[in-house]
Design a protein around this motif. Structure first.
Motif, mmCIF file in Angstrom:
data_model
loop_
_atom_site.group_PDB
_atom_site.id
_atom_site.type_symbol
_atom_site.label_atom_id
_atom_site.label_comp_id
_atom_site.label_asym_id
_atom_site.label_seq_id
_atom_site.Cartn_x
_atom_site.Cartn_y
_atom_site.Cartn_z
ATOM 1 N N ASP A 354 0.825 -1.211 0.000
ATOM 2 C CA ASP A 354 0.000 0.000 0.000
ATOM 3 C C ASP A 354 0.860 1.262 0.000
ATOM 4 O O ASP A 354 0.430 2.311 -0.496
ATOM 5 C CB ASP A 354 -0.927 0.003 1.222
ATOM 6 C CG ASP A 354 -2.057 -1.013 1.107
ATOM 7 O OD1 ASP A 354 -2.369 -1.407 -0.032
ATOM 8 O OD2 ASP A 354 -2.612 -1.400 2.148
ATOM 9 N N VAL A 390 1.476 -8.122 -6.677
ATOM 10 C CA VAL A 390 1.366 -6.661 -6.663
ATOM 11 C C VAL A 390 2.746 -6.019 -6.687
ATOM 12 O O VAL A 390 2.983 -5.035 -7.406
ATOM 13 C CB VAL A 390 0.569 -6.195 -5.425
ATOM 14 C CG1 VAL A 390 0.679 -4.680 -5.255
ATOM 15 C CG2 VAL A 390 -0.895 -6.600 -5.548
ATOM 16 N N LEU A 393 4.057 -6.123 -10.160
ATOM 17 C CA LEU A 393 3.345 -5.201 -11.050
ATOM 18 C C LEU A 393 3.726 -3.755 -10.770
ATOM 19 O O LEU A 393 3.764 -2.924 -11.690
ATOM 20 C CB LEU A 393 1.839 -5.402 -10.913
ATOM 21 C CG LEU A 393 1.308 -6.770 -11.374
ATOM 22 C CD1 LEU A 393 -0.187 -6.877 -11.089
ATOM 23 C CD2 LEU A 393 1.596 -7.009 -12.854
ATOM 24 N N GLN A 394 4.010 -3.449 -9.501
ATOM 25 C CA GLN A 394 4.418 -2.083 -9.173
ATOM 26 C C GLN A 394 5.750 -1.726 -9.829
ATOM 27 O O GLN A 394 6.024 -0.556 -10.090
ATOM 28 C CB GLN A 394 4.515 -1.914 -7.647
ATOM 29 C CG GLN A 394 3.151 -1.843 -6.964
ATOM 30 C CD GLN A 394 3.251 -1.798 -5.451
ATOM 31 O OE1 GLN A 394 4.204 -2.303 -4.856
ATOM 32 N NE2 GLN A 394 2.257 -1.186 -4.817
ATOM 33 N N GLY A 401 4.485 -10.865 -12.337
ATOM 34 C CA GLY A 401 3.191 -10.620 -11.714
ATOM 35 C C GLY A 401 2.150 -11.619 -12.162
ATOM 36 O O GLY A 401 1.332 -12.101 -11.368
ATOM 37 N N ASP A 426 -8.590 -7.629 -7.156
ATOM 38 C CA ASP A 426 -7.633 -6.534 -7.082
ATOM 39 C C ASP A 426 -6.533 -6.705 -8.132
ATOM 40 O O ASP A 426 -6.122 -5.723 -8.780
ATOM 41 C CB ASP A 426 -7.010 -6.474 -5.687
ATOM 42 C CG ASP A 426 -5.999 -5.352 -5.553
ATOM 43 O OD1 ASP A 426 -6.385 -4.183 -5.720
ATOM 44 O OD2 ASP A 426 -4.813 -5.653 -5.295
ATOM 45 N N LEU A 427 -6.075 -7.939 -8.335
ATOM 46 C CA LEU A 427 -5.059 -8.182 -9.361
ATOM 47 C C LEU A 427 -5.601 -7.869 -10.755
ATOM 48 O O LEU A 427 -4.886 -7.312 -11.606
ATOM 49 C CB LEU A 427 -4.573 -9.621 -9.293
ATOM 50 C CG LEU A 427 -3.699 -9.992 -8.079
ATOM 51 C CD1 LEU A 427 -3.309 -11.459 -8.131
ATOM 52 C CD2 LEU A 427 -2.450 -9.116 -8.033
ATOM 53 N N ARG A 429 -7.763 -5.619 -11.486
ATOM 54 C CA ARG A 429 -7.762 -4.163 -11.615
ATOM 55 C C ARG A 429 -6.354 -3.627 -11.882
ATOM 56 O O ARG A 429 -6.161 -2.712 -12.685
ATOM 57 C CB ARG A 429 -8.341 -3.520 -10.344
ATOM 58 C CG ARG A 429 -9.845 -3.708 -10.164
ATOM 59 C CD ARG A 429 -10.381 -2.846 -9.044
ATOM 60 N NE ARG A 429 -9.924 -3.315 -7.733
ATOM 61 C CZ ARG A 429 -10.607 -4.167 -6.973
ATOM 62 N NH1 ARG A 429 -11.778 -4.659 -7.391
ATOM 63 N NH2 ARG A 429 -10.137 -4.533 -5.793
ATOM 64 N N ARG A 430 -5.383 -4.214 -11.196
ATOM 65 C CA ARG A 430 -4.007 -3.741 -11.341
ATOM 66 C C ARG A 430 -3.411 -4.114 -12.697
ATOM 67 O O ARG A 430 -2.411 -3.514 -13.128
ATOM 68 C CB ARG A 430 -3.146 -4.297 -10.208
ATOM 69 C CG ARG A 430 -3.481 -3.716 -8.834
ATOM 70 C CD ARG A 430 -2.666 -4.378 -7.744
ATOM 71 N NE ARG A 430 -3.018 -3.897 -6.416
ATOM 72 C CZ ARG A 430 -2.467 -2.825 -5.819
ATOM 73 N NH1 ARG A 430 -1.535 -2.129 -6.469
ATOM 74 N NH2 ARG A 430 -2.844 -2.462 -4.606
ATOM 75 N N LEU A 431 -3.986 -5.085 -13.353
ATOM 76 C CA LEU A 431 -3.487 -5.489 -14.677
ATOM 77 C C LEU A 431 -4.027 -4.609 -15.803
ATOM 78 O O LEU A 431 -3.477 -4.612 -16.908
ATOM 79 C CB LEU A 431 -3.864 -6.956 -14.940
ATOM 80 C CG LEU A 431 -3.022 -8.008 -14.204
ATOM 81 C CD1 LEU A 431 -3.695 -9.377 -14.285
ATOM 82 C CD2 LEU A 431 -1.611 -8.080 -14.785
ATOM 83 N N ARG A 432 -5.074 -3.856 -15.553
ATOM 84 C CA ARG A 432 -5.702 -3.060 -16.611
ATOM 85 C C ARG A 432 -4.754 -2.057 -17.264
ATOM 86 O O ARG A 432 -4.815 -1.863 -18.489
ATOM 87 C CB ARG A 432 -6.935 -2.337 -16.058
ATOM 88 C CG ARG A 432 -8.108 -3.263 -15.791
ATOM 89 C CD ARG A 432 -9.233 -2.541 -15.085
ATOM 90 N NE ARG A 432 -10.279 -3.465 -14.655
ATOM 91 C CZ ARG A 432 -11.166 -3.180 -13.725
ATOM 92 N NH1 ARG A 432 -11.154 -1.984 -13.139
ATOM 93 N NH2 ARG A 432 -12.078 -4.068 -13.369
#
Length: 454
Positions: A354, A390, A393-394, A401, A426-427, A429-432
């Motif tokens: 976070d 995450v 991906l960050q 990821g 959540d993953l 969403r983070r991949l979009r």
């Protein structure tokens, strides 16, 4: 126009009590409940039988009177005085932190009965963001006023049986997720645990029973929380906190507040989550449970990260690790068993995730994954694999990821946990931001069945 209450009529006839005698018992019980202003008479009883619903808390007092008379649990639903299926006030009542212990017993027992019966008013009960303010304040003030009690633990046969069942259900939750066995546990509590609280015991025995019941009620709340039933979970946790206070076990009450803090932060109220964690620490006392202290610091760290307080969050993680280094397993209660390296490193991974600190998040996620794998804990493994994904991906590492995301999917399918499903969402969403890359499409397709089933 009201219809006669045939259920109340039947129970009254079975008891052999006259209207006047029932009224006398209601008045006597009302005094015990701290409600001396209730002055029921025979005429009032006749009106109830005719269909007039008495005002709160008289239905609960009537249930208490009949339960005491028959020697087994009789609920307001049995008496035809349960709330209507669309009445939300029943759900609100179970958020109340009753000063009267008999009122607490009746409330938690009715909550369990409504849960098992899948009452509509409970199923749609919302999570109330500020509902914990009063209970946590009352628990803290009363706990600080209590004197520590010395002496051996009471090991009654019935308390031991309850504790044994707690261990079995806790293992079921840890290994299979909160959606497995929760209603079975609720039925067990209704039939075997809550009725014990209504009996007359010595003070030591009563404390031991309250402690065991608080542990089990907390577990019910935690399993509902893990299954995404947040309104039900919150109500069980509030009643568990009150039972913990009655038991005199400050560490157990602090543990319940940790669960409430976790839920508040998860549902988007990190300021409340932090406050609840702080209240738990304030009431915990020194050297009572280093594991619980480590958990409270970890949960405060997560709340601080959500609030954007990076330095304070990092310090809270250090304090959590310091507390955990002092844990001695033999000194901790059974409910603290899950507060281990797999759990704490997983929480720290999410905290740093976070905060956007991918390196620290990856380090803690990998430590959590290693411990969870050795223990065969699929739920914790899934959530920590998600935290690892995450962190990749960050950094923009889509391939790593994606791989961690697939491991998250595989482990999530082994348990019944809404938290695991939310981690998968959540993953997605983070991949979009990676657009229509083939790995994004692959993960979206593979996860469709799990997310869709939820």
């Amino acid at each position: 126009m009201t219809s006669p209450n045939t259920s109340l009529t039947d129970w009254l006839e079975r008891s052999g009590m006259s209207n006047k005698e029932l009224a006398q018992r209601v008045r006597a019980t009302a005094k015990v409940w701290g409600q001396p202003h209730i002055q029921t008479d025979g005429t009032a009883v006749r009106r109830w039988v005719a269909g007039l619903r008495p005002r709160t808390p008289v239905p609960d007092i009537l249930a208490d009177v009949f339960s005491a008379h028959f020697g087994f649990r009789v609920t307001t639903y049995d008496l035809g005085l349960g709330l209507g299926l669309g009445d939300s006030s029943g759900a609100g009542r179970s958020l109340a932190y009753h000063r009267s212990f008999p009122a607490t017993v009746e409330t938690v027992a009715d909550l369990g009965r409504a849960d098992v019966d899948r009452r509509n008013f409970l199923a749609v009960a919302p999570f109330a963001a500020v509902a914990a303010i009063g209970p946590s304040r009352d628990w803290l003030l009363n706990t600080l006023d209590q004197q520590a009690k010395s002496g051996p633990r009471v090991r009654l046969e019935d308390v031991t049986a309850v504790r044994n069942m707690f261990g079995e259900f806790q293992r079921m939750d840890v290994l299979q997720g909160g959606g497995s066995g929760r209603l079975i546990l609720a039925e067990y509590m209704n039939q075997h645990v809550y009725p014990l609280l209504r009996r007359t015991h010595s003070e030591d025995v009563r404390h031991a029973l309250c402690e065991a019941a608080a542990e089990q009620t907390y577990l019910l709340g935690w399993m509902a929380y893990d299954n995404g039933e947040h309104g039900i979970a919150q109500r069980y946790l509030v009643q568990s906190l009150r039972l913990a206070e009655e038991s005199g076990n400050a560490a157990l009450g602090a543990h319940v507040l940790a669960g409430m803090a976790d839920q508040a932060t998860l549902l988007g109220n990190p300021a409340e989550g932090r406050r609840l964690a702080q209240a738990g620490r304030a009431g915990l006392g020194r050297n009572t449970s280093h594991a619980c202290l480590a958990d409270l610091w970890a949960l405060e760290a997560r709340a601080l990260a959500k609030l954007g307080e990076a330095s304070e969050a990092a310090r809270a993680v250090v304090r959590s690790e310091t507390a955990f280094s002092r844990v001695r397993a033999d000194d901790e209660a059974e409910w603290a068993v899950f507060i281990d390296s797999a759990y704490l490193h997983g929480e720290h991974a999410n905290t740093f995730g976070d905060l956007g600190d991918a390196d620290a998040a990856e380090k803690h996620a990998r430590l959590s994954i290693d411990h969870a794998r050795r223990q065969r804990r699929a739920r914790r493994g899934a959530m920590s694999q998600a935290a690892l994904a995450v962190s990749h991906l960050q950094r923009g590492d889509l391939e790593a990821g994606h791989a961690a995301g697939l491991r998250t999917l595989s482990l999530s399918r082994q348990v019944r946990s809404s938290r695991c499903i939310e981690a998968v969402r959540d993953l997605r969403r983070r991949l979009r931001p990676f657009g229509d890359h083939r790995l994004v499409a692959d993960f979206t397709e593979r996860s469709r069945g799990l997310v869709g089933a939820a």
